[in-house]
Structure formats: structure tokens, C-alpha cells
Write a protein that holds these residues in place. Structure first.
Motif, mmCIF file in Angstrom:
data_model
loop_
_atom_site.group_PDB
_atom_site.id
_atom_site.type_symbol
_atom_site.label_atom_id
_atom_site.label_comp_id
_atom_site.label_asym_id
_atom_site.label_seq_id
_atom_site.Cartn_x
_atom_site.Cartn_y
_atom_site.Cartn_z
ATOM 1 N N GLU A 43 0.832 -1.210 0.000
ATOM 2 C CA GLU A 43 0.000 0.000 0.000
ATOM 3 C C GLU A 43 0.866 1.260 0.000
ATOM 4 O O GLU A 43 0.587 2.233 -0.709
ATOM 5 C CB GLU A 43 -0.925 -0.012 1.222
ATOM 6 N N ASP B 65 2.369 1.711 -3.465
ATOM 7 C CA ASP B 65 1.362 2.238 -4.398
ATOM 8 C C ASP B 65 1.223 3.750 -4.230
ATOM 9 O O ASP B 65 1.172 4.504 -5.210
ATOM 10 C CB ASP B 65 0.002 1.571 -4.154
ATOM 11 N N THR C 52 2.152 6.736 -6.932
ATOM 12 C CA THR C 52 1.138 7.721 -7.290
ATOM 13 C C THR C 52 1.644 9.133 -7.040
ATOM 14 O O THR C 52 1.412 10.054 -7.841
ATOM 15 C CB THR C 52 -0.147 7.472 -6.482
#
Length: 208
Positions: free
Chosen positions: A131, A134, A138
Motif C-alpha cells: 500500500e 502504491d 502515485t
């Protein structure tokens, strides 16, 4: 003419619930000679390990950290004996059991027991780190998009990815103080543990 590129670093974080407590326990023993000091420390740490096992901690969650012996002097500088110490790492998988384990160990060997560390942790960080990564990518993409627009270009293919540090960061951990008149002795509140990750990504810049 070489390719136009943009390279940025993104960071990301993920909050996860701790499910284990790491204890670093230490036993010290004073004696007139080295052999007696080491024997006493060894007996003490063995007693602590036995009590911890009785409280349901598996052998795989016990690990000897180190052992040491040092000479002792009185306040006039005269050698008076030796102090031996041994340390044991204990992973407790039931947060509510921490106080009970520490109380039982203290009852077994008294003031010879020292607690160097009580630390909340996660037995499996893989999902939390995924997580965080990610979020880091981003973040990098958002920065790169902005720089590309400022350059009058668009982002093309990813040319390179390099991961930076991925580690727990401070905050969100709560450890209640010792209270011997409370059931459990040292209640531990899980709170949140924050994992962080960083990534450096290079994109090709194309005509807008």
C-alpha cells in the motif's frame, strides 16, 4: 539529441495495526568471579525463558541476543567483582499478555530482570508495504505530470524505477505505564503503526 526525461521521487505511507509486541529482556548477576557471574546470569535468563514459555510463547519466538561480563569497582576504584548480563528477545503475539508475561518474569527472578525495550510491531509487513509503495508511485506520477506540463510535454514510458527506504516511522504507538495495581500490569494499546516507502521514477517526456 538524447531523450528528454523527468526523474522524480515520490513518498507514500500506510497505517497498519500492530499485532505483535517485541520485548528485549535482560538479566544481570553480580559475583566475585567471572564464572559465578556468568552462571548466575545464565540461570536467571533460563528461568525467564521458562516462565515465558509457560505463558504460551513458542520456542520460535524466543531468541538470545547477546551476553557480556564486566568488572565492577567500588566508589574508591577498587575492583570488587564482576557483572554478567544476558539478553533475550521475546515476540508476544497476544498484546493483552504482555503485562502478565513481564509480571511472571519479575516474580521469578526479582530485580535481576531489566526490560530494555517494549516495541509494537507487525508480523507481516507485506500488505502494508504494498500500500505504501502504491502511494509512493502515485505521488511520483503526480509530480512528474506537473513537471511535464510545465515543460510543455507529456509523460511517456517509464524508463527506470528505484526503490528507496521502506521502514516504520514514528507516531501512533501507545504504551501505558506500569501499574501494578491493575489487572495485567502493563496494558498495551495497539494504536497504529505507520509504514513508509519511497520510489524514484524516470519517465520519458514526449511532445504534448
Amino acid at each position: 539529441m538524447g531523450k528528454r526525461t523527468v526523474t522524480v521521487t515520490g513518498t507514500g505511507r500506510a497505517n497498519v495495526a500492530p499485532d505483535v509486541v517485541r520485548l528485549d529482556l535482560r538479566v544481570g548477576h553480580d559475583a566475585p568471579d567471572v564464572a559465578a557471574a556468568l552462571s548466575g546470569a545464565s540461570a536467571g535468563i533460563t528461568a525467564v525463558a521458562a516462565v515465558v514459555r509457560e505463558q504460551g510463547v513458542a520456542d520460535a519466538d524466543l531468541r538470545t541476543l547477546d551476553a557480556s561480563v564486566n568488572q565492577r569497582w567500588d566508589n574508591t576504584g577498587v575492583a570488587v567483582g564482576f557483572t554478567a548480563q544476558q539478553r533475550l528477545a521475546v515476540t508476544v503475539r497476544e498484546l493483552a499478555a504482555v503485562g502478565r508475561i513481564l509480571e511472571s518474569a519479575a516474580a521469578a527472578i526479582g530485580n535481576a530482570l531489566l526490560v530494555d525495550q517494549v516495541r509494537l510491531d507487525i508480523s507481516d509487513r507485506s500488505l502494508g508495504l504494498r500500500e505504501a509503495r502504491d502511494a509512493a508511485f502515485t505521488d511520483a506520477r503526480s509530480k512528474a505530470d506537473q513537471y511535464a506540463a510545465l515543460s510543455g510535454a507529456s509523460l511517456g514510458a517509464v524508463l527506470g524505477v528505484a526503490e528507496g527506504g521502506a521502514a516504520p516511522v514514528g507516531g501512533g504507538l501507545k504504551l501505558a505505564a506500569m501499574a501494578r495495581d491493575m489487572a495485567g500490569g502493563m496494558p498495551v494499546e495497539g494504536g497504529d503503526l505507520e509504514l513508509s516507502a519511497s520510489v524514484t521514477v524516470t519517465w520519458e517526456l514526449t511532445r504534448a
